[in-house]
Design an enzyme around this catalytic site. Structure first.
Site, short mmCIF file in Angstrom:
data_model
loop_
_atom_site.label_atom_id
_atom_site.label_comp_id
_atom_site.label_asym_id
_atom_site.label_seq_id
_atom_site.Cartn_x
_atom_site.Cartn_y
_atom_site.Cartn_z
N HIS A 1 0.58 -1.10 -0.06
CA HIS A 1 -0.10 0.05 0.11
C HIS A 1 1.02 1.09 -0.12
CE1 HIS A 1 -3.46 2.40 0.29
NE2 HIS A 1 -4.12 1.90 1.17
N ASP B 1 -10.57 -3.93 -17.87
CA ASP B 1 -11.19 -4.83 -18.93
C ASP B 1 -9.84 -5.23 -19.83
OD1 ASP B 1 -12.07 -6.25 -21.33
OD2 ASP B 1 -13.14 -4.47 -22.00
#
Length: 457
Positions: A166, A378
């Site tokens: 992170h 995608d």
């Protein structure tokens, strides 16, 4: 409205982990993280998961191969992700751009997407099989900064799971990287949004000066006791639920966002559920994306951490006894504190105080990822059926965080799903209190006897 974890069990066959390096030579250099990036509260690994259906137009194409090749190409642009973190003087984190690569696992699961059920939301069954924790790979320093597992499903669909250090990126940043991988997988030669490093934009000033109040980094006495019987559940808030909560809000705070409303509701219900000592202070930390707070705004391709941890603080008794408007007002005020000066002040505080963790004692953290764009990623098979955090409660201290995740339920209603982690007995109280609020008759939680250590959550 609430769903608990499914009992689905399946086998996953994984190949040996491999390292994927950039497809072309990249600069061998050192890059400093910002003073927002390297604070203690971000020194942990965060899991993301994406589910994709079989697509007839991609017949004969292997998602593992397509994504593996796209990763190598994309890392040419995002080459710091192929490096390793080192720690310098005063705990300063630095990316050593070694070009070693990120960690990648190819896998096959003996299960179909349909077997996961109609409602794809955290907690997911067998998550540790879909995002394998390779021994020795999860340290913040000297380890791969990203681990990705692509698991083919029996139906022709697949699961893309990612674990991120992170300190490198926030939700918007890692979603930008994932979208870039998707674009390259679909034939683009370069990402539509060029990545921007420029971590100096969020570096401390010289000399550093803390000009704002930062109660999120208060030193609070108390210990955090982990529970063994933690229960994970997700709650769906569609138009009906949000409308019911809005009816409980007084006129003077009625102009509030859905995030503010749900955060205030969660804070109040959770405080009643854990039966905190009425005299003690409890905290809710609201993650605020600060990219637009800067003048000029941070560059669109900036993929570092660019958020603050503003906190609302209240006496537990007052929070439980007062209606929803009380907690909502405090949440709105905390969010409004975040400005460009506030962010610079946080960076300065990190340098002066040794990069502390935000206050975790009697705190809870809520992060809105509804606009992060995970579901839009995608790789050629279409958008994800579910895309976003793999579970609630993640963090340097487990069990202290929830996410607001965009979601469509079985009826086709768009809304938000909120994963919650609580001890079993507290979860029962939480559900009862939330149901009562949604029916317009809040339960008074003030008279309940405390059975939990109030500093534990």
């Amino acid at each position: 409205m609430a769903t608990s974890s499914t009992s689905l069990v399946f086998k996953v066959h994984r190949r040996e982990p491999e390292l994927i390096a950039p497809a072309k030579p990249t600069p061998r250099e050192y890059k400093l993280l910002s003073d927002i990036d390297d604070q203690e509260g971000l020194r942990f690994q965060i899991p993301v998961i994406q589910f994709y259906r079989y697509n007839h137009s991609m017949q004969g194409k292997d998602p593992v191969r397509v994504i593996r090749e796209a990763l190598a190409q994309t890392l040419v642009f995002y080459y710091p992700f192929a490096g390793r973190l080192r720690e310098g003087p005063q705990r300063k984190l630095i990316v050593d751009c070694t070009g070693e690569g990120l960690m990648f696992i190819e896998a096959d699961a003996d299960v179909t997407l349909e077997q996961f059920g109609d409602v794809l939301q955290p907690p997911f069954p067998c998550l540790e099989e879909l995002l394998y924790d390779v021994p020795g790979s999860a340290n913040v320093l000297n380890c791969p900064l990203i681990l990705i597992q692509v698991t083919r499903l029996r139906c022709g669909g697949f699961i893309f799971a990612l674990r991120l250090n992170h300190t490198m990126s926030d939700a918007a940043g890692i979603s930008q990287f994932m979208s870039a991988v998707g674009e390259v997988a679909r034939g683009w030669l370069s990402p539509s949004i060029p990545p921007v490093w420029e971590r100096h934009l969020l570096a401390a000033r010289d000399p550093p000066r803390v000009a704002c109040k930062h109660r999120e980094y208060d030193e609070v006495e108390g210990t955090i006791v982990p529970y063994d019987d933690m229960v994970h559940r997700s709650f769906f808030f569609g138009p009906t639920e949000v409308s019911a909560l809005r009816k409980l809000v007084p006129q003077h705070v009625s102009k509030c966002s859905t995030f503010e409303l749900l955060t205030a509701c969660l804070w109040r219900c959770r405080t009643i559920a854990i039966q905190a000592n009425p005299e003690e202070e409890v905290r809710i930390i609201c993650i605020v994306n600060a990219r637009s707070k800067f003048n000029p705004p941070l560059p669109s391709g900036y993929y570092g951490n660019a958020f603050a941890f503003p906190v609302a603080v209240a006496q537990a008794g007052k929070l439980c006894q007062n209606p929803l408007g009380y907690s909502l007002e405090l949440v709105k005020q905390a969010k409004n504190d975040v400005t460009e000066e506030y962010m610079k002040s946080v960076a300065d505080l990190m340098v002066i105080k040794g990069r502390p963790h935000f206050t975790a004692v009697r705190s809870y953290l809520v992060s809105d990822v509804t606009r992060a764009g995970f579901g839009d990623v995608d790789f050629g098979w279409g958008k994800a059926v579910y895309g976003g955090p793999a579970k609630g409660g993640v963090g340097a201290i487990p069990g202290l965080a929830s996410f607001l995740i965009p979601f469509k339920n079985k009826k086709g209603e768009s809304g938000i799903v909120l994963p919650i982690t609580l001890p079993a007995q507290a979860m029962e109280i939480f559900v009862k209190e939330l149901d009562a609020m949604l029916q317009g008759k809040p339960v008074d939680g003030s008279g309940q006897k405390s059975v939990f250590i109030s500093s534990s959550l």
